[in-house]
Design a protein around this motif. Sequence first.
Motif, mmCIF file in Angstrom:
data_model
loop_
_atom_site.group_PDB
_atom_site.id
_atom_site.type_symbol
_atom_site.label_atom_id
_atom_site.label_comp_id
_atom_site.label_asym_id
_atom_site.label_seq_id
_atom_site.Cartn_x
_atom_site.Cartn_y
_atom_site.Cartn_z
ATOM 1 N N MET A 207 8.542 11.562 10.989
ATOM 2 C CA MET A 207 8.087 12.100 9.520
ATOM 3 C C MET A 207 8.913 11.477 8.693
ATOM 4 N N GLU A 208 8.070 11.635 7.429
ATOM 5 C CA GLU A 208 8.638 10.758 6.239
ATOM 6 C C GLU A 208 8.181 12.139 5.230
ATOM 7 N N ARG A 209 9.351 12.216 4.062
ATOM 8 C CA ARG A 209 8.763 12.758 3.080
ATOM 9 C C ARG A 209 9.369 12.107 1.614
ATOM 10 N N MET A 387 20.645 6.634 -1.605
ATOM 11 C CA MET A 387 21.374 7.629 -0.895
ATOM 12 C C MET A 387 22.708 7.465 -1.113
ATOM 13 N N GLU A 418 17.065 2.798 6.207
ATOM 14 C CA GLU A 418 18.069 2.539 7.042
ATOM 15 C C GLU A 418 18.900 1.386 6.687
ATOM 16 N N ASP B 405 18.517 13.131 4.555
ATOM 17 C CA ASP B 405 17.141 13.268 4.269
ATOM 18 C C ASP B 405 16.824 13.964 5.602
ATOM 19 N N SER B 408 13.208 12.733 7.764
ATOM 20 C CA SER B 408 13.406 11.492 8.618
ATOM 21 C C SER B 408 14.726 11.149 9.422
ATOM 22 N N LYS B 410 17.492 10.259 8.273
ATOM 23 C CA LYS B 410 18.487 9.166 7.827
ATOM 24 C C LYS B 410 19.720 10.032 7.045
ATOM 25 N N PHE B 411 20.790 9.462 7.193
ATOM 26 C CA PHE B 411 21.707 9.987 6.646
ATOM 27 C C PHE B 411 22.848 8.793 5.933
ATOM 28 N N GLY B 437 22.580 5.964 9.062
ATOM 29 C CA GLY B 437 22.016 5.754 10.405
ATOM 30 C C GLY B 437 21.127 7.189 10.168
ATOM 31 N N ASN B 438 20.617 7.346 11.569
ATOM 32 C CA ASN B 438 19.865 8.329 11.775
ATOM 33 C C ASN B 438 20.429 9.483 12.661
#
Lengths: 460, 489
Positions: A207-209, A387, A418, B405, B408, B410-411, B437-438
Amino acid sequence: MATTKTSANLTAPEQLQPDLDRALQALDEALAQAKKRGASAAECALAHSRGLSVSTRLNEVETVEFNQDGSLGITVYRGQSKGSASTSDLSPEAVAIAVEKADAIARFTQADSCAGLADKELMAFGYPEPELFYAADQSPEYATEQALACEAVMLSVDDRIVNSDGAHYSSHCGFRVYGNSHGFIGHYMSSRQSLSCMPIAKEGEKMERDYAYTVARNPALLSSPEAVAREAAATTLARLGARSIPTCSAPVIFHSDLAHHLFGSFAGAISGGSLYRKSSFLLDHLGQPIFPDWLDIHEDPLIPGGLASSPFDHEGVVTQARDIVQNGVLETYLLTSYAARKLGMQTTGHAGGIHNWRVQPKASHLDADLSALCKRMGRGLLVTELMGQGVNMVTGDYSRGAAGFWVENGEIQFPVSEVTIAGNLKQMFQQMVAMADDVDPRHGVLSGSVLVENMKIAGA
Amino acid sequence: MIDTQVAEHLLHSADLDYSALQQSLQSMYNGSVDYADIYLQSSIHEAWVLEDSIVKSGSFNIERGLGVRAVSGEKTGFAYADSIDPPALKRAAAAARGIAEQGVERKVGVLSAVQHTPLYGVDNPLDSLAEPKKIALLQAMDKRARAADPRIKEVSVSLTGSYEHVLVAATDGTLASDVRPLVRLNCSVLAEQNGRRERGSSGGGGRVDYHYFMQPVWLDTDGKGPEKQRFESYVDEAVRQALIMLEAQPAPAGSMPVVLGSGWPGVLLHEAVGHGLEGDFNRKGASSYSGRMGEQVAAKGITIVDDGTISNRRGSLSVDDEGTPTQYNTLIEDGRLVGYMQDKLNARLMGVAPTGNGRRESYAHLPMPRMTNTYMLGGDKTPEEIIASVKRGIYAPQFSGGQVDITSGKFVFSASEAYLIEDGKITAPLKGATLIGNGPDAMSAVSMVGNDLALDTGIGVCGKDGQSVPVGVGQPTLKIDAMTVGGTE
């Protein structure tokens, strides 16, 4: 003040007037109390905002919030010592308690030779009335209609948009009041509305947002719900299938939506507070080249409808149009009266922040649009999301999470996520290669997308 | 129990009483309204700041108001007022009620006090130290930092304290109150050597009073070493970090093994796991953990809890902002997803019980599922053997913060102190770098869990949807086999 057709639903300055009158009375009261207590000087600020926020999710109303916020802040000086207090309650009793508390604190804090109001001759006496208030429909019905219209389009664009984190419409208006014992009292009204939506797309198990939004003081300048929905859907769908890339060094484009972060870090580094604390990577850089010679940054505090417009700063100092950067060279620091005294300089009217920056490249380094800038880059990373914090303002060291698109031969190849991008802001500023003419109007810093020559990209 | 102090402070002084709350709730509870609540809050907050060796500013803030919420299915109407009085309550209730259809009246449960164990004192922490002593504390810290090393050029110290009274009444009969103290002390220093400048900072606090900072602590985790007062330990730590950073080399870039220190690096769990397990995101199917209850989402041996019940901790609450007593909630047990964090709204819509995680920044904000103190339980490896197992990687004992997030997964989180590990040994200090990473991938890549569980010193602030709340994190030393490190080399 903009005039628009009158309607029962439209906000009007007259509706704010009773609250403004109360605020001015509270401010008078606070300054008088401070004087009565024997303060050598005092200043008082008051902000008031009211409106509503409506969110919808999956075509149903989710929340309706009625907002009404405001508080009064008072600073009392006893010689070179000061104390501050604030209260959300504007009743005379509450204001009296706040002044008493501020005064009590001023009796304990230590004398600071740089403390005090900004000089009287710098006050914005006779300031021009800025055009920042625009009538808007603030009914829950209208707000709901906007959010629902946006979300309905967003959900219908593509089958891969399987879910929604909602659409959101908000509309607020209010005023700022500032006064001090120099006898300066200033106030102005403003308004602001925004519409946003956040789709969730799915492909396989991933999933993506993403989101899109529009914000403006004048509701007539908002993008349509449909345009916001289509932009959100497009950016979210484009992220599907994102992958990391091998660690490498490559050029990076910061999308116009993110470019303000770079110039925001620059603003932080040339702000008085960072400079006198020696906590900036741009110490002693006044008159030095920071950016390439094709880049100018101009500040205009009185743009009608400007998101960062203001006729006076948080100390009542008159704001003025300035060149911040000319031919890449730093022309001014951003100072409050306190920072100015610490540095032996004059305030620049930047208490409370910057006032509408326009980043202006010379024509030779300005590409028509983002795709032209991608062509100029050839091969590299187009960053559309950042991020984390990852910016060290003391050293300029920069390391942030990123997502975006890999570009080869000037064309987008696939979505990337990522990864981190790292470098040093001082070098990144000098290594700016060109910009696109795709200025994002939604920020206090108006800038197009920026191409930086080389950064370290860490990935798989 | 309802503290008489709270009732006096929030109700009686405002010409309100329990029957007025009951009546107001009743006025909203009809037609399609499933639930409504009233939240009364008053708070005072002070801050003292030292810079240039003088305490140059102080501030005092007073906030007082009420928030009223009416819920109908998934719809919420919300209004608030920055005063507490009968007309303000009436206006807010009418506005909040506006979202739902009128109809048959439903009976509000008899308001009855929620039983809970107080986890912290009820006295005003701002009064625990006289003003001259607050000033003296800040000055002592400045002096200690400057005396520690001639390379320390700037010192700033801040002391903050807040004292809150809250009272919640709801149509389900909930009546709860809480008195919440919270203090924090922070020291930040700037070191300079050969034109290079670096910052170090350290601090802590909790739901205690200012005397906490004068308590004795020990330098070493084994309880040995010289005794000092807690405020002194903050200074020493800030100085240590700044001086180490003066020697830091550029960090490597790319995927490599990462060893995270114990305590505050638990911000990893907060970002990689915690947010993704909040009930709202999961009810909406928006989290990368949605619909995965019972599945293996982390390596075996990993147990993660959210625990709001630890006495005096920054992230703890006796009752949450909906009047639900906080709990010890296991989120991941031996790598398996076993629990989400819930507020009342999401619990009801998902058909589960609230978990005491309904929190709000203030009366002017809606409650949401939020974390309290989130941490991983200890394992059986010593920190030394974890480091020794790494051929080439990084060791990161301090972080500045992170972001996730949740969709997804992802952090990121940013190391503020890190070292290279070469052949099982910690070597050169490294400049700060962001790690990305995830969540589920990173948790599955945890290969060693230390026996040294520690919680952070009481500095966490969590932001969600524009609302900030104090939280705690913690973990033992951990090894993640592969994470992307955002250095420059």
